[in-house]
Design an enzyme around this catalytic site. Structure first.
Site, mmCIF file in Angstrom:
data_model
loop_
_atom_site.group_PDB
_atom_site.id
_atom_site.type_symbol
_atom_site.label_atom_id
_atom_site.label_comp_id
_atom_site.label_asym_id
_atom_site.label_seq_id
_atom_site.Cartn_x
_atom_site.Cartn_y
_atom_site.Cartn_z
ATOM 1 N N ARG A 144 36.125 41.820 27.195
ATOM 2 C CA ARG A 144 34.706 41.546 26.922
ATOM 3 C C ARG A 144 33.896 41.489 28.208
ATOM 4 N NH1 ARG A 144 34.169 36.145 24.656
ATOM 5 N NH2 ARG A 144 36.357 35.716 25.063
ATOM 6 N N ASP B 95 41.051 37.648 20.369
ATOM 7 C CA ASP B 95 39.761 37.200 19.857
ATOM 8 C C ASP B 95 39.686 37.467 18.361
ATOM 9 O OD1 ASP B 95 38.894 36.366 22.322
ATOM 10 O OD2 ASP B 95 37.810 38.225 22.780
ATOM 11 N N ASP C 205 30.457 40.068 23.136
ATOM 12 C CA ASP C 205 30.931 40.966 22.090
ATOM 13 C C ASP C 205 29.922 41.016 20.948
ATOM 14 O OD1 ASP C 205 31.336 38.691 20.483
ATOM 15 O OD2 ASP C 205 33.480 38.591 20.940
ATOM 16 N N TYR D 187 44.564 48.038 25.500
ATOM 17 C CA TYR D 187 43.600 47.964 24.409
ATOM 18 C C TYR D 187 42.875 49.297 24.252
ATOM 19 C CZ TYR D 187 43.925 42.882 25.258
ATOM 20 O OH TYR D 187 44.371 41.594 25.442
#
Length: 279
Positions: A160, A26, A68, A54
């Site tokens: 997300r 993203d 987000d 992540y």
């Protein structure tokens, strides 16, 4: 910066037109974006199932349409009264194989059209749930409305959506505040090259020192160094007999220690047909 922007910048820096990435990041995210250059772009199909790791933060108090920090709030902002123990208890259900509804603002194709384009047109599509595997989710700390976390998730999983769904469970709304990909399959942050350094590396002629050795690619596939006759047939798309791999469905075939000639598939007994020929 989108993943497409990164590819375009690398193309300019290296003068290489054929470049592909392994898994979109993203625009708000940072971290590992593995790239395949030149003939190695033909290997992209074999990296599709890479799990990814992540580190990031989740902000509690309101949700957004993109799930987000770059999105428009979709709930009233509140000051949540949470503890780390309560958040960890809610997150305990996000483990193993779970069903996840991807964000409407995502690259998922709906009737051949990316979902985010439909969402931007004011016609957000109905997203179907998909099964993903959350291999690990650790809530590391909670300071005010901001939680730090680490997650490792299978291909197709949206971090997300995890943040959004966690906010729904806790009843306070939440969205992803920051995200950094630390690993994609075998590719780690510690071996990554920054875009700012890339031009200097190219000018110095040391790019190969930062590239993965072909022998280390797709480590799950066995390797064989074939003779000149077999590699010649593979280069021409013909099948070859490789008796030492009677049980392997796919193998990597090298002409020497460095030159990857083909990925070959066992078609019968010890007979292997090239699936991808690299040269």
């Amino acid at each position: 910066m989108t993943s497409h922007d990164v590819v375009a910048r690398v193309r300019r820096a290296l003068g290489e037109s054929s470049i592909g990435h392994l898994g979109t990041l993203d625009p708000m995210a940072t971290g590992v974006l593995p790239l395949l250059l030149g003939k190695y772009t033909r290997l992209a199909q074999f990296f599709g199932k890479m799990s990814k790791s992540y580190a990031g933060t989740i902000r509690f108090g309101f949700s957004t349409d993109t799930y987000d920090a770059e999105g428009v709030p979709t709930s009233e902002g509140i000051a949540p009264t949470l503890t780390l123990e309560v958040v960890r208890e809610a997150a305990a259900g996000f483990h193993g194989e779970v069903e996840q509804i991807p964000p409407a603002f995502s690259a998922k194709k709906i009737g051949g059209k990316p979902a985010y384009k439909m969402a931007r047109e004011g016609k957000p599509p109905v997203m179907k749930p998909v099964r993903i595997d959350i291999e690990q989710l650790d809530l590391l700390s909670l300071e005010g409305d901001l939680a730090r976390f680490f997650i490792r998730v299978s291909a197709g999983g949206y971090v997300r959506a995890v943040a959004h769904d966690l906010g729904q469970i806790l009843g306070c709304g939440a969205h992803l505040a920051s995200l950094r990909r630390t690993q994609a399959g075998p590719f780690t942050l510690t071996e990554a090259v920054t875009l700012d350094c890339l031009g200097a590396i190219a000018d110095a002629g040391t790019l190969n020192a930062h590239m993965r050795h072909p022998r280390t690619l797709l480590p799950e596939l066995p390797s064989v160094t074939a003779d000149e006759f077999s590699t010649g047939r593979l280069r021409n798309g013909a099948a070859v007999n490789l008796p030492e791999f009677s049980n392997a469905p796919l193998i990597k075939v090298f002409a020497d220690q460095h030159e990857l000639v083909a990925i070959a598939k066992r078609v019968a007994g010890t007979l292997f047909q090239p699936v991808v020929v690299l040269g």
